[in-house]
Design a protein around this motif. Structure first.
Motif, PDB file in Angstrom:
ATOM      1  N   UNK A 140      19.093  77.673   8.836  1.00 35.32           N
ATOM      2  CA  UNK A 140      17.947  76.819   8.501  1.00 35.32           C
ATOM      3  C   UNK A 140      17.358  76.282   9.783  1.00 35.32           C
ATOM      4  N   UNK A 141      16.135  75.812   9.692  1.00 36.35           N
ATOM      5  CA  UNK A 141      15.456  75.264  10.858  1.00 36.35           C
ATOM      6  C   UNK A 141      16.046  73.885  11.163  1.00 36.35           C
ATOM      7  N   UNK A 142      16.334  73.599  12.440  1.00 30.19           N
ATOM      8  CA  UNK A 142      16.908  72.286  12.755  1.00 30.19           C
ATOM      9  C   UNK A 142      15.884  71.171  12.568  1.00 30.19           C
ATOM     10  N   UNK A 158      22.526  71.570  32.412  1.00 31.26           N
ATOM     11  CA  UNK A 158      21.830  72.043  33.600  1.00 31.26           C
ATOM     12  C   UNK A 158      22.037  71.089  34.771  1.00 31.26           C
ATOM     13  N   UNK A 159      21.908  69.790  34.517  1.00 31.53           N
ATOM     14  CA  UNK A 159      22.076  68.799  35.576  1.00 31.53           C
ATOM     15  C   UNK A 159      23.505  68.835  36.118  1.00 31.53           C
ATOM     16  N   UNK A 160      24.482  68.886  35.229  1.00 32.50           N
ATOM     17  CA  UNK A 160      25.879  68.897  35.666  1.00 32.50           C
ATOM     18  C   UNK A 160      26.185  70.155  36.492  1.00 32.50           C
ATOM     19  N   UNK A 161      25.691  71.314  36.046  1.00 30.58           N
ATOM     20  CA  UNK A 161      25.927  72.539  36.809  1.00 30.58           C
ATOM     21  C   UNK A 161      25.211  72.491  38.158  1.00 30.58           C
ATOM     22  N   UNK A 162      24.055  71.871  38.210  1.00 32.21           N
ATOM     23  CA  UNK A 162      23.348  71.706  39.475  1.00 32.21           C
ATOM     24  C   UNK A 162      24.131  70.824  40.429  1.00 32.21           C
ATOM     25  N   UNK A 163      24.690  69.740  39.920  1.00 34.05           N
ATOM     26  CA  UNK A 163      25.490  68.838  40.755  1.00 34.05           C
ATOM     27  C   UNK A 163      26.722  69.554  41.271  1.00 34.05           C
ATOM     28  N   UNK A 164      27.401  70.286  40.412  1.00 35.06           N
ATOM     29  CA  UNK A 164      28.592  71.029  40.833  1.00 35.06           C
ATOM     30  C   UNK A 164      28.221  72.048  41.913  1.00 35.06           C
ATOM     31  N   UNK A 165      27.142  72.772  41.713  1.00 36.37           N
ATOM     32  CA  UNK A 165      26.698  73.757  42.710  1.00 36.37           C
ATOM     33  C   UNK A 165      26.355  73.107  44.032  1.00 36.37           C
ATOM     34  N   UNK A 166      25.690  71.960  43.970  1.00 37.82           N
ATOM     35  CA  UNK A 166      25.317  71.239  45.194  1.00 37.82           C
ATOM     36  C   UNK A 166      26.566  70.763  45.930  1.00 37.82           C
ATOM     37  N   UNK A 167      27.548  70.224  45.207  1.00 34.43           N
ATOM     38  CA  UNK A 167      28.786  69.754  45.843  1.00 34.43           C
ATOM     39  C   UNK A 167      29.549  70.915  46.480  1.00 34.43           C
ATOM     40  N   UNK A 192      16.190  67.492  19.254  1.00 33.54           N
ATOM     41  CA  UNK A 192      16.211  66.599  20.412  1.00 33.54           C
ATOM     42  C   UNK A 192      17.621  66.492  20.978  1.00 33.54           C
ATOM     43  N   UNK A 193      18.618  66.426  20.112  1.00 37.36           N
ATOM     44  CA  UNK A 193      20.010  66.344  20.554  1.00 37.36           C
ATOM     45  C   UNK A 193      20.406  67.625  21.299  1.00 37.36           C
ATOM     46  N   UNK A 194      19.970  68.759  20.809  1.00 35.47           N
ATOM     47  CA  UNK A 194      20.259  70.034  21.458  1.00 35.47           C
ATOM     48  C   UNK A 194      19.603  70.106  22.833  1.00 35.47           C
ATOM     49  N   UNK A 195      18.358  69.695  22.929  1.00 35.10           N
ATOM     50  CA  UNK A 195      17.655  69.699  24.214  1.00 35.10           C
ATOM     51  C   UNK A 195      18.343  68.764  25.199  1.00 35.10           C
ATOM     52  N   UNK A 196      18.768  67.611  24.732  1.00 32.49           N
ATOM     53  CA  UNK A 196      19.458  66.648  25.599  1.00 32.49           C
ATOM     54  C   UNK A 196      20.771  67.245  26.110  1.00 32.49           C
ATOM     55  N   UNK A 197      21.523  67.893  25.246  1.00 30.03           N
ATOM     56  CA  UNK A 197      22.797  68.487  25.638  1.00 30.03           C
ATOM     57  C   UNK A 197      22.591  69.617  26.646  1.00 30.03           C
TER      58      UNK A 197
END
Length: 66
Positions: free
Chosen positions: A26-28, A44-53, A34-39
């Protein structure tokens, strides 16, 4: 041949299960979307931080080795 039916059963079974899956989908709602987009955004942000570190740690080590 005893196994003759098994070869043709797999595609038929796959199509049946696929049709059942599509019927249950079914369509969300806007809240779920919004919850899916936030997750996904947080991922993406967490993987970017890990890559930067990793990059920050890798640069000095590379110059120490060379």
């Amino acid at each position: 041949m005893a196994g003759k039916g098994k070869l043709t059963d797999a595609p038929v079974e796959f199509v049946k299960e696929g049709v059942q899956f599509v019927r249950k989908c079914r369509k969300p709602t806007q809240k779920e979307y919004a919850q899916l987009i936030r997750a996904v955004g947080m991922g993406f942000v967490m993987m970017g931080i890990v890559g930067y570190l990793i990059k920050l740690i890798h640069i000095p080590i590379r110059y120490l080795i060379v």
